[in-house]
Scaffold this motif. Structure first.
Motif, mmCIF file in Angstrom:
data_model
loop_
_atom_site.group_PDB
_atom_site.id
_atom_site.type_symbol
_atom_site.label_atom_id
_atom_site.label_comp_id
_atom_site.label_asym_id
_atom_site.label_seq_id
_atom_site.Cartn_x
_atom_site.Cartn_y
_atom_site.Cartn_z
ATOM 1 N N ALA A 47 7.224 34.898 83.673
ATOM 2 C CA ALA A 47 8.233 33.920 82.896
ATOM 3 C C ALA A 47 8.601 33.029 83.731
ATOM 4 N N LYS A 48 8.746 33.049 85.080
ATOM 5 C CA LYS A 48 9.389 31.976 86.014
ATOM 6 C C LYS A 48 8.277 31.159 86.441
ATOM 7 N N GLY A 49 7.275 31.708 86.933
ATOM 8 C CA GLY A 49 6.395 30.897 87.643
ATOM 9 C C GLY A 49 5.259 30.186 86.894
ATOM 10 N N GLY A 50 5.432 29.959 85.610
ATOM 11 C CA GLY A 50 4.543 29.619 84.883
ATOM 12 C C GLY A 50 3.034 30.335 84.347
ATOM 13 N N ALA A 51 2.099 30.075 84.614
ATOM 14 C CA ALA A 51 0.874 30.673 84.296
ATOM 15 C C ALA A 51 -0.029 30.808 85.430
ATOM 16 N N ALA A 89 -0.346 23.894 81.281
ATOM 17 C CA ALA A 89 0.646 24.345 82.339
ATOM 18 C C ALA A 89 0.476 23.272 83.466
ATOM 19 N N GLN A 90 -0.101 22.122 83.635
ATOM 20 C CA GLN A 90 -0.041 21.480 84.378
ATOM 21 C C GLN A 90 1.038 20.289 84.301
ATOM 22 N N ARG A 91 1.735 20.435 83.014
ATOM 23 C CA ARG A 91 3.131 19.609 82.775
ATOM 24 C C ARG A 91 4.220 20.542 82.604
ATOM 25 N N VAL A 92 3.766 21.962 81.860
ATOM 26 C CA VAL A 92 5.053 22.833 81.669
ATOM 27 C C VAL A 92 4.742 24.132 82.361
ATOM 28 N N ALA A 93 5.818 24.359 83.027
ATOM 29 C CA ALA A 93 5.720 25.497 83.855
ATOM 30 C C ALA A 93 6.806 26.880 83.245
ATOM 31 N N ASP A 94 7.029 26.625 82.088
ATOM 32 C CA ASP A 94 7.893 27.556 81.784
ATOM 33 C C ASP A 94 7.051 28.697 80.984
ATOM 34 N N GLY A 95 7.130 29.762 81.664
ATOM 35 C CA GLY A 95 6.091 31.021 81.110
ATOM 36 C C GLY A 95 6.348 31.384 79.862
ATOM 37 N N ARG A 96 7.766 31.373 79.296
ATOM 38 C CA ARG A 96 7.781 31.526 77.723
ATOM 39 C C ARG A 96 7.253 30.760 76.989
ATOM 40 N N VAL A 97 7.131 29.616 77.241
ATOM 41 C CA VAL A 97 6.691 28.537 76.263
ATOM 42 C C VAL A 97 5.089 28.711 76.384
ATOM 43 N N LEU A 98 4.593 29.096 77.574
ATOM 44 C CA LEU A 98 3.165 29.240 77.665
ATOM 45 C C LEU A 98 2.654 30.466 77.013
ATOM 46 N N ARG A 99 3.520 31.527 76.876
ATOM 47 C CA ARG A 99 3.366 32.834 76.058
ATOM 48 C C ARG A 99 3.493 32.401 74.565
ATOM 49 N N LEU A 100 4.376 31.737 74.383
ATOM 50 C CA LEU A 100 4.505 31.439 73.186
ATOM 51 C C LEU A 100 3.408 30.661 72.339
#
Length: 553
Positions: free
Chosen positions: A5-9, A304-315
């Protein structure tokens, strides 16, 4: 793919035939391996007066300029991009080490810039005129990633804006059977529930409803449209509202599809100007089942190159893997994005941005609208090389060229792009040029609606003007006008004067036939054209043409 969740993907390396080009987002650029030198050619992209988003030529001065360290510009080489970073970190040799690292070695070897100079043999490095990994095009300057984004997504104001846009787009419901009216009746409760689920990280999208759409040119074959529920569409729109400003500056000037301020007219104008400039060999290409074959792992790595929010990536991953429902069965989704999802167009542009930039960097004049694209070339050899380059790049992105819809053609034989047939005329004119009022000349370039578009338009008019349709003439015209106006507005700037005139007369005959129940009738006596146009408000296609708009029918 495992994600924190904190460190991105985090994802595993993708070993491809052409080398490792897609890396996990937590790894940096590898500076130990050399790449084949690729030089930027000054292939011009014709300017478009009055258009938007049309790219200019890549000049040598632009390539060497330090001012072009802005995300989204293609006119930058690896060398010009790397030097400002090296100066910032204090490493003049281009090694990319942070200042203060390996300090003892620096003390012994430290020299001033005046003593060694940037062009001396001590500071020479192999010239790399492009990035080694396709994924690096998404974050060209190493800009800081967005770490906290989910709270902006579930912000109440953002959810309300998302609902208004979903409502404006209309559309049917998903697998839960809920339509827009039912959702709006419980709007406050639905938005509160969505906000709570996003905040608590418990949101789970439902499967999309598969809706078959007949293919225009292939009777009996269908294209599956994935329709999310209204609830899920509001969530996707809220996510799109936050992702679009982040990725829009990254997209290349060659991309025109699903972008604000850009349209099909801008893409066509760019291609038209390039052909007029002498690039008459065309690579007319399409991608095979693009929305159904997107590799989720590669797509999430790019995001993930621009977004490091793990919750957004999971969404995003949950939306991609929601599955589809059809004929009482649930089908898992291992690849692809639902064609019909709100966020799918943005994700498709993210995946194809490395392709746009690699092709442009190689000097090819690319114009892409979604999965439909063309390359204008000076010769057949250049066109064949462009196809080979495109095939290699797309393979590394997990996408394939459509073999039946990809061809190399000269403009004299014509090609189809975005509903138009573009061709250079070959017929001789029997009138002298002084008597041709339209201004067209032998061998001139012209655009015309493709035959499939004309046939489909006429089929839609026939469907609405059947003799069994229980409507009065005025009601029938009100039902018909949106179709006529939409189709006419799209093609009104092409060479369509004769076509529009023929269609206008045919449409009037269809209206007479509907009213009097016979094709041969005396409708011209009771409902002449002037009555239909002036009193009933029938759209006149010819009057939509800008040069003829001021004339009366």
């Amino acid at each position: 793919m495992n994600r924190s969740a904190k460190g991105g993907a985090r994802s595993s390396l993708h070993s491809l035939d052409e080398g490792i080009l897609i890396h996990p987002p937590h790894q940096g650029v590898c500076g130990q391996h050399g790449t084949e030198e690729q030089r930027v050619t000054s292939g011009e992209l014709a300017e478009s007066p009055g258009g938007t988003g049309v790219s200019g030529p890549i000049s040598e001065s632009e390539v060497a300029s330090d001012a072009l360290s802005v995300v989204g510009r293609l006119n930058i080489t690896y060398e010009a991009w790397r030097k400002p970073r090296d100066r910032a970190t204090g490493d003049g040799t281009g090694s990319g080490k942070a200042a203060g690292e390996d300090g003892q070695e620096e003390k012994g070897n430290q020299m001033s810039k005046e003593e060694r100079g940037w062009n001396s043999s001590l500071s020479e490095k192999p010239v790399r005129s492009r990035l080694r990994r396709l994924v690096d095009w998404i974050n060209l300057t190493g800009a800081k990633k967005v770490h906290s984004l989910i709270d902006k997504v579930y912000k109440r104001k953002n959810l309300e804006i998302a609902w208004e846009r979903v409502k404006a787009n209309r559309g049917s419901g998903g697998v839960d059977g809920q339509n827009l009216e039912a959702f709006e009746a419980q709007l406050e409760q639905q938005l509160d529930r969505l906000q709570r689920e996003l905040k608590a990280d418990t949101y789970q999208p439902l499967s999309v409803r598969q809706h078959p759409i007949p293919k225009r040119d292939k009777p009996g074959e269908y294209r599956m449209l994935g329709i999310p529920t209204i609830y899920d569409r509001v969530c996707q729109q809220a996510l799109l509202n936050r992702l679009e400003p982040i990725f829009e500056p990254v997209f290349d000037d060659a991309s025109f599809g699903y972008r604000r301020g850009r349209s099909t007219k801008d893409a066509l104008r760019k291609v038209w100007n390039e052909i007029q400039g002498g690039s008459e060999w065309i690579v007319d290409a399409d991608l095979r089942d693009f929305f159904g074959s997107v590799d989720h792992e590669k797509l999430l790595t790019l995001v993930a190159q621009r977004v490091a929010d793990g919750r957004v990536l999971r969404l995003i991953e949950a939306m991609l893997k929601a599955g589809s429902y059809s004929k009482g069965r649930l089908f898992p989704t291992e690849r692809g994005t639902p064609q019909g999802g709100v966020v799918s167009p943005l994700l498709s542009n993210i995946l194809l941005t490395p392709f746009d930039r690699e092709m442009r960097l190689k000097g090819y004049r690319l114009t892409r609208y979604a999965d439909d694209w063309v390359v204008t070339c000076k010769s057949a050899a250049e066109a064949r090389a462009a196809v080979d380059a495109a095939r290699r790049i797309l393979k590394q992105l997990g996408v394939e060229l459509h073999p039946q819809k990809t061809r190399i053609v000269h403009v004299q034989h014509g090609f189809e792009f975005l509903g138009y047939k573009i061709k250079r005329g070959q017929k001789k004119h029997y009138l002298p040029e002084s008597k041709i009022r339209s201004g067209i000349r032998p061998g001139a370039l012209y655009a015309y609606p493709r035959e499939k578009s004309i046939r489909r338009f006429m089929d839609q008019v026939r469907q609405r003007t059947k003799r069994t349709v229980p409507l009065k003439t005025k009601e029938l015209i009100e039902e018909l006008n949106p179709l006529l106006r939409g189709w006419g507005e799209y093609y009104k700037r092409a060479h369509v004067r004769l076509l529009f005139n023929r269609l206008d007369r045919w449409i009037i005959r269809r209206i007479w036939s509907h009213r009097l129940k016979h094709w041969r009738n005396a409708g011209w006596k009771r409902w002449p054209a002037r009555v239909l146009y002036r009193e009933h408000g029938l759209v006149n296609l010819v009057r939509l043409i800008p040069s003829l708009a001021s004339r009366t029918p």
